[in-house]
Design a protein around this motif. Structure first.
Motif, short mmCIF file in Angstrom:
data_model
loop_
_atom_site.label_atom_id
_atom_site.label_comp_id
_atom_site.label_asym_id
_atom_site.label_seq_id
_atom_site.Cartn_x
_atom_site.Cartn_y
_atom_site.Cartn_z
N TYR A 88 0.81 -1.22 0.00
CA TYR A 88 0.00 0.00 0.00
C TYR A 88 0.85 1.28 0.00
CZ TYR A 88 -4.11 -2.87 0.56
OH TYR A 88 -5.11 -3.79 0.33
N VAL A 89 2.17 1.14 0.14
CA VAL A 89 3.02 2.34 0.19
C VAL A 89 4.23 2.26 -0.74
CG1 VAL A 89 2.37 3.05 2.53
CG2 VAL A 89 4.21 1.40 2.22
N ASP A 90 4.58 1.07 -1.19
CA ASP A 90 5.80 0.89 -1.99
C ASP A 90 5.41 0.31 -3.36
OD1 ASP A 90 8.94 0.49 -1.89
OD2 ASP A 90 8.07 -1.31 -2.79
N ALA A 142 3.85 -3.27 -4.40
CA ALA A 142 2.50 -3.34 -4.98
C ALA A 142 2.53 -4.18 -6.25
CB ALA A 142 1.98 -1.93 -5.28
N ARG A 143 3.55 -3.97 -7.08
CA ARG A 143 3.63 -4.73 -8.34
C ARG A 143 3.90 -6.20 -8.06
NH1 ARG A 143 6.52 0.27 -11.46
NH2 ARG A 143 4.54 1.26 -12.04
N ALA A 144 4.72 -6.46 -7.05
CA ALA A 144 4.99 -7.85 -6.68
C ALA A 144 3.73 -8.55 -6.20
CB ALA A 144 6.08 -7.90 -5.60
N ALA A 145 2.80 -7.74 -5.63
CA ALA A 145 1.54 -8.30 -5.14
C ALA A 145 0.49 -8.39 -6.24
CB ALA A 145 1.02 -7.45 -3.97
N GLY A 146 0.87 -7.98 -7.48
CA GLY A 146 -0.05 -8.15 -8.59
C GLY A 146 -0.81 -6.90 -9.00
N ARG A 162 -1.03 -2.94 -10.57
CA ARG A 162 -0.32 -2.16 -11.59
C ARG A 162 0.53 -1.07 -10.94
NH1 ARG A 162 -4.00 0.79 -13.65
NH2 ARG A 162 -5.75 -0.06 -12.49
N ASP A 163 0.08 -0.58 -9.79
CA ASP A 163 0.76 0.49 -9.05
C ASP A 163 0.16 0.43 -7.64
OD1 ASP A 163 1.81 3.19 -8.25
OD2 ASP A 163 2.26 3.32 -10.40
N LEU A 164 0.41 1.43 -6.80
CA LEU A 164 -0.19 1.41 -5.47
C LEU A 164 -1.71 1.28 -5.60
CD1 LEU A 164 1.70 4.27 -3.56
CD2 LEU A 164 2.25 1.83 -3.67
N PRO A 165 -2.31 0.29 -4.93
CA PRO A 165 -3.76 0.10 -5.08
C PRO A 165 -4.55 1.13 -4.27
CG PRO A 165 -2.88 -1.50 -3.51
CD PRO A 165 -1.69 -0.73 -4.06
N VAL A 166 -5.69 1.50 -4.81
CA VAL A 166 -6.64 2.31 -4.04
C VAL A 166 -7.25 1.42 -2.97
CG1 VAL A 166 -8.86 3.52 -4.14
CG2 VAL A 166 -7.15 3.87 -5.95
#
Lengths: 134, 149
Positions: B39-41, B45-49, B51-55
């Protein structure tokens, strides 16, 4: 925790999320970060002019905590819906604890009953999340 | 003073173009005690799938508040903001917005009902769409307007 999570058993309790007590700094930061600048949450003069003794926390702060409870248990991409009723005010210095329990599993979707409770037992928020099962 | 229900339902709330900003999401994470790296890096975020920091789930409500004067519709209805409480809030999710996305929000007052002692409940619905027009989220708010005491 994730490896042990079970999404499909009615009665399963989510691991509770005990938050820090809500300080005035917390409220100032949340006002700025959330975009909710209603002064009733940060300005004592405005709160008193409305007949209140003090400012009180944004309901959406508690709902943000509750969403943390849910998404640390099930990945956010499984979350289908999140709803809440704000049933009591959260005073400054109160400490919210978020809890959840699976109440139904139907058609591949788990329904979780949610609550935020203060240390004195006051329930401030009741809610529901629905989570798609993998 | 009672809200003019017909006026409330007829209100044309202008669509809002909202840009999701990384810095704003990091600030929201900090303000809500969210410390998980996705949620901050951006790399996490990309490693978690994502595209960028999720809303995060409730941040769509904050996007609504990016309007220049998000409570203007209440002022137009002659509501005293000090008497407004947030009664209910719901979200439905159809997609996942991320930092960098440009979203469009359409809001409408869908109901005003009077309860006991002059208390009124105002319900507003909002849809959030991406540039292709695809629905990302729908949300609804019930505002409680306390009567004069």
């Amino acid at each position: 925790m994730t490896a042990e999570a079970t999404y499909d058993t009615v009665g399963t309790e989510l691991p509770a999320l005990v938050c820090e007590p809500i300080s005035r700094t917390t409220l100032a930061l949340f006002a700025g970060a959330s975009g909710d600048h209603n002064p009733i949450h940060v300005d004592l003069d405005v709160a008193r002019s409305a007949g209140l003794e003090d400012v009180f926390a944004h309901g959406m702060l508690s709902l943000a905590y509750l969403s943390r409870l849910v998404t640390r248990w099930a990945p956010q991409d499984r979350l289908r819906s999140l709803s809440a009723r704000f049933v009591a005010i959260t005073p400054v210095h109160a400490r919210p604890t978020c809890t959840g329990r699976i109440t139904a599993v139907e058609n591949g979707v788990a329904t979780v009953a949610l609550a935020v409770t203060l240390d004195d037992g006051t329930v401030t928020l009741t809610g529901t999340a629905t989570i798609g099962l993998a | 003073m009672a809200i003019d229900r017909e006026a409330a339902l007829a209100l044309e709330l202008p669509p809002l173009e909202a840009e999701v900003e990384r810095g704003a999401l990091r600030f929201f994470a900090r303000a809500t005690g969210e410390e998980r790296p996705e949620y901050v890096d951006v790399a996490a975020a990309r490693a978690a799938g994502f595209r960028d920091l999720p809303v995060p789930p409730t941040y769509y409500f904050s996007l609504e508040l990016q309007a220049a004067d998000p409570f203007a519709f209440l002022t137009d209805l002659e509501v005293d903001l000090r008497r407004v409480l947030h009664g209910e809030q719901w979200f439905e999710y159809a997609g996942q917005a991320c930092a960098g996305d440009r979203l469009t929000l359409h809001s409408r007052v869908v109901d005003v009902v009077t309860k006991r002692a002059g208390m009124e409940l105002l319900t507003k619905h909002t849809s959030v769409t991406d540039p292709s027009g695809a629905l990302v989220s729908r949300l609804g708010s019930v505002l409680v307007i306390r009567g004069e005491s």
